[in-house]
Design a protein around this motif. Structure first.
Motif, PDB file in Angstrom:
ATOM      1  N   LYS A   7      -8.033   4.905 152.544  1.00  0.00           N
ATOM      2  CA  LYS A   7      -6.628   4.534 152.764  1.00  0.00           C
ATOM      3  C   LYS A   7      -6.106   5.074 154.086  1.00  0.00           C
ATOM      4  CE  LYS A   7      -3.475   7.022 151.538  1.00  0.00           C
ATOM      5  NZ  LYS A   7      -2.613   8.050 152.247  1.00  0.00           N
ATOM      6  N   ASP A   8      -6.429   6.342 154.393  1.00  0.00           N
ATOM      7  CA  ASP A   8      -5.977   6.938 155.657  1.00  0.00           C
ATOM      8  C   ASP A   8      -6.605   6.250 156.856  1.00  0.00           C
ATOM      9  OD1 ASP A   8      -4.380   8.712 154.330  1.00  0.00           O
ATOM     10  OD2 ASP A   8      -5.770  10.407 154.445  1.00  0.00           O
ATOM     11  N   ILE A   9      -7.889   5.899 156.718  1.00  0.00           N
ATOM     12  CA  ILE A   9      -8.553   5.193 157.817  1.00  0.00           C
ATOM     13  C   ILE A   9      -7.928   3.827 158.035  1.00  0.00           C
ATOM     14  CG2 ILE A   9     -10.730   4.122 158.534  1.00  0.00           C
ATOM     15  CD1 ILE A   9     -12.190   6.442 157.223  1.00  0.00           C
ATOM     16  N   MET A  10      -7.563   3.160 156.953  1.00  0.00           N
ATOM     17  CA  MET A  10      -6.906   1.864 157.080  1.00  0.00           C
ATOM     18  C   MET A  10      -5.546   1.994 157.767  1.00  0.00           C
ATOM     19  SD  MET A  10      -8.946  -0.410 156.059  1.00  0.00           S
ATOM     20  CE  MET A  10      -7.822  -1.818 155.998  1.00  0.00           C
ATOM     21  N   CYS A  11      -4.861   3.119 157.560  1.00  0.00           N
ATOM     22  CA  CYS A  11      -3.592   3.361 158.258  1.00  0.00           C
ATOM     23  C   CYS A  11      -3.812   3.502 159.763  1.00  0.00           C
ATOM     24  CB  CYS A  11      -2.925   4.626 157.718  1.00  0.00           C
ATOM     25  SG  CYS A  11      -2.305   4.478 156.018  1.00  0.00           S
ATOM     26  N   ASN A  84       0.750   8.403 162.485  1.00  0.00           N
ATOM     27  CA  ASN A  84       0.791   7.061 161.892  1.00  0.00           C
ATOM     28  C   ASN A  84       0.442   7.085 160.408  1.00  0.00           C
ATOM     29  OD1 ASN A  84       1.582   5.799 164.232  1.00  0.00           O
ATOM     30  ND2 ASN A  84      -0.490   5.305 164.892  1.00  0.00           N
ATOM     31  N   VAL A  85      -0.409   8.029 160.014  1.00  0.00           N
ATOM     32  CA  VAL A  85      -0.771   8.128 158.594  1.00  0.00           C
ATOM     33  C   VAL A  85       0.442   8.544 157.773  1.00  0.00           C
ATOM     34  CG1 VAL A  85      -2.252   9.272 156.912  1.00  0.00           C
ATOM     35  CG2 VAL A  85      -3.156   8.698 159.164  1.00  0.00           C
ATOM     36  N   PHE A  86       1.159   9.553 158.249  1.00  0.00           N
ATOM     37  CA  PHE A  86       2.344  10.017 157.526  1.00  0.00           C
ATOM     38  C   PHE A  86       3.445   8.956 157.538  1.00  0.00           C
ATOM     39  CE2 PHE A  86       0.255  14.048 158.419  1.00  0.00           C
ATOM     40  CZ  PHE A  86       0.462  14.747 157.236  1.00  0.00           C
ATOM     41  N   ILE A  87       3.606   8.279 158.673  1.00  0.00           N
ATOM     42  CA  ILE A  87       4.632   7.241 158.768  1.00  0.00           C
ATOM     43  C   ILE A  87       4.310   6.081 157.827  1.00  0.00           C
ATOM     44  CG2 ILE A  87       5.673   5.523 160.307  1.00  0.00           C
ATOM     45  CD1 ILE A  87       5.321   7.558 162.575  1.00  0.00           C
ATOM     46  N   ALA A  88       3.026   5.665 157.812  1.00  0.00           N
ATOM     47  CA  ALA A  88       2.617   4.566 156.934  1.00  0.00           C
ATOM     48  C   ALA A  88       2.807   4.938 155.463  1.00  0.00           C
ATOM     49  CB  ALA A  88       1.155   4.195 157.208  1.00  0.00           C
ATOM     50  N   PHE A 113      -7.319  16.071 155.623  1.00  0.00           N
ATOM     51  CA  PHE A 113      -8.004  16.887 156.627  1.00  0.00           C
ATOM     52  C   PHE A 113      -9.372  16.297 156.964  1.00  0.00           C
ATOM     53  CE2 PHE A 113      -4.752  19.995 156.126  1.00  0.00           C
ATOM     54  CZ  PHE A 113      -4.863  20.880 157.182  1.00  0.00           C
ATOM     55  N   ILE A 114     -10.119  15.865 155.941  1.00  0.00           N
ATOM     56  CA  ILE A 114     -11.445  15.292 156.186  1.00  0.00           C
ATOM     57  C   ILE A 114     -11.343  14.053 157.070  1.00  0.00           C
ATOM     58  CG2 ILE A 114     -13.365  14.066 155.091  1.00  0.00           C
ATOM     59  CD1 ILE A 114     -13.099  15.956 152.725  1.00  0.00           C
ATOM     60  N   THR A 115     -10.377  13.190 156.789  1.00  0.00           N
ATOM     61  CA  THR A 115     -10.213  11.962 157.570  1.00  0.00           C
ATOM     62  C   THR A 115      -9.969  12.270 159.034  1.00  0.00           C
ATOM     63  OG1 THR A 115      -9.272  10.815 155.661  1.00  0.00           O
ATOM     64  CG2 THR A 115      -8.890   9.839 157.825  1.00  0.00           C
ATOM     65  N   ILE A 116      -8.976  13.112 159.282  1.00  0.00           N
ATOM     66  CA  ILE A 116      -8.565  13.391 160.652  1.00  0.00           C
ATOM     67  C   ILE A 116      -9.674  14.060 161.442  1.00  0.00           C
ATOM     68  CG2 ILE A 116      -6.921  14.646 162.103  1.00  0.00           C
ATOM     69  CD1 ILE A 116      -5.826  12.162 160.605  1.00  0.00           C
ATOM     70  N   ARG A 259       5.716  19.190 145.933  1.00  0.00           N
ATOM     71  CA  ARG A 259       5.255  17.969 145.253  1.00  0.00           C
ATOM     72  C   ARG A 259       5.762  16.716 145.989  1.00  0.00           C
ATOM     73  NH1 ARG A 259       1.132  19.058 141.618  1.00  0.00           N
ATOM     74  NH2 ARG A 259       1.582  21.081 140.683  1.00  0.00           N
ATOM     75  N   GLY A 260       5.025  15.654 145.896  1.00  0.00           N
ATOM     76  CA  GLY A 260       5.447  14.379 146.445  1.00  0.00           C
ATOM     77  C   GLY A 260       5.566  14.327 147.950  1.00  0.00           C
ATOM     78  N   VAL A 261       4.898  15.243 148.659  1.00  0.00           N
ATOM     79  CA  VAL A 261       4.962  15.230 150.121  1.00  0.00           C
ATOM     80  C   VAL A 261       3.657  14.762 150.736  1.00  0.00           C
ATOM     81  CG1 VAL A 261       6.747  16.993 150.288  1.00  0.00           C
ATOM     82  CG2 VAL A 261       4.333  17.671 150.256  1.00  0.00           C
ATOM     83  N   ILE A 262       2.619  14.589 149.921  1.00  0.00           N
ATOM     84  CA  ILE A 262       1.352  14.094 150.429  1.00  0.00           C
ATOM     85  C   ILE A 262       0.617  13.381 149.289  1.00  0.00           C
ATOM     86  CG2 ILE A 262       0.038  16.193 149.883  1.00  0.00           C
ATOM     87  CD1 ILE A 262      -1.505  15.695 152.497  1.00  0.00           C
TER      88      ILE A 262
END
Length: 262
Positions: A7-11, A84-88, A113-116, A259-262
Motif C-alpha cells: 500500500k505504501d509503495i502504491m502511494c 506523500n504516504v502520510f498525505i495519501a 519504516f521497512i518501505t521507506i 491511536r489512529g495516527v498510522i
C-alpha cells in the motif's frame, strides 16, 4: 504487514516513475559532466583558471566533487519523499480503517519504516552503479570517495525520513509540511553539534575579517564539508542508525498512545 508495504509503495508509485527518469537523467548528465571536465570545455576553463592563479587545483577538484555529490543526491531525494504516504493516508481516511485491521501499531509502524528505508537502499545501490560508471570515466574523484558521498547522502536522507515519520506521528494529520520543516531544522542542529568546533573556527575567522579586513583563514575551511562527506561518511551513517532507532521507539510510544495516527 506485506499488504501495508505494498500500500505504501502504491502511494509512491508516481515518485517511482519519476525516479526511473531521474536515474537515467543523472547518469546521462553525469557522464557528460565528467567527460567535459576531462576533455572538454570544463577542462579548458579549469586549466585557464589555474594558469591565471584564479583558483587552486584542489578548489577545482572540490567544486567538481560538490557537483557530483549533488548528482548522487538527486535519485535518493526523488525516491524518498515519504510525505506523500502520510498525505495519501490522510486523504483516504486510512487511519479509520487501520484501527480495525488485525495488525498491531508496532507492525503498522514497522511496515512504514521497512518501505521507506528499503527504497533508500535501492536508491543507494543504483547510485553505486552510477558512481562506478562515472569513476571509470574520470580521475577527478575515486570510486571510494564516490561511495563515501553516497553513504553520506543516504544517511542524510535516512535521518530526514526518520525525523519526518516521528513528527508526522507526533503532530498528527494535516501537519505534514510542519513536520518537514521541523525535520530540516533538527538536521541543521545535528550538523552544528557534530561540527561545532569547525563552525566556531569559521565564525571567529569571519569576525576577524570584519574587524581587520584580513581573517587569515584558509579556504580549506570552506571545503571542509566536502572532505567530511567523502572521508567521514561513517559518522553520518552511525548518526543515521541511532536517529532511526530513536525515531522508531519514540514513534511507537506516541502512536500506541494516540491511536489512529498510522
Amino acid at each position: 504487514m506485506k499488504g501495508l508495504i505494498i500500500k505504501d509503495i502504491m502511494c509512491l508509485r508516481k515518485q517511482l516513475r519519476v525516479f526511473g527518469f531521474v536515474v537515467a537523467g543523472v547518469l546521462a548528465v553525469g557522464i557528460m559532466y565528467v567527460l567535459s571536465a576531462r576533455f572538454g570545455n570544463i577542462a579548458s576553463a579549469n586549466a585557464r583558471a589555474i594558469a591565471d592563479n584564479q583558483m587552486e587545483a584542489f578548489e577545482i577538484n572540490n567544486i567538481a566533487t560538490l557537483a557530483l555529490a549533488l548528482f548522487m543526491l538527486v535519485p535518493l531525494a526523488s525516491v524518498g519523499d515519504l510525505l506523500n504516504v502520510f498525505i495519501a493516508d490522510r486523504q483516504a481516511g486510512f487511519e479509520k480503517v487501520a484501527g480495525i485491521l488485525p495488525l498491531s501499531v508496532r507492525k503498522r509502524l514497522t511496515a512504514r519504516f521497512i518501505t521507506i528505508f528499503t527504497l533508500f537502499g535501492i536508491g543507494a545501490v543504483i547510485d553505486v552503479i552510477i558512481a562506478f560508471i562515472l569513476s571509470v570515466l574520470t580521475d577527478i574523484i575515486s570510486f571510494a570517495d564516490f561511495v563515501g558521498i553516497i553513504i553520506s547522502a543516504s544517511s542524510l536522507m535516512c535521518i530526514y525520513s526518520a525525523l519526518v515519520i516521528l513528527y508526522c506521528i507526533l503532530l498528527g494529520k494535516g501537519r505534514e509540511t510542519v513536520a518537514m520543516i521541523l525535520s530540516l531544522l533538527c538536521m541543521v542542529l545535528i550538523y552544528v553539534i557534530l561540527r561545532f568546533n569547525k563552525l566556531k573556527d569559521i565564525l571567529i575567522a569571519i569576525i576577524a575579517l570584519d574587524d581587520t579586513g584580513d581573517s587569515g583563514m584558509s579556504t580549506d575551511y570552506f571545503w571542509d564539508f566536502i572532505t567530511f562527506i567523502k572521508q567521514k561518511s561513517y559518522i553520518l551513517l552511525i548518526t543515521a542508525l541511532i536517529i532511526m532507532a530513536v525515531s522508531y521507539c519514540i514513534s511507537y510510544v506516541i502512536a500506541d498512545k494516540k491511536r489512529g495516527v498510522i
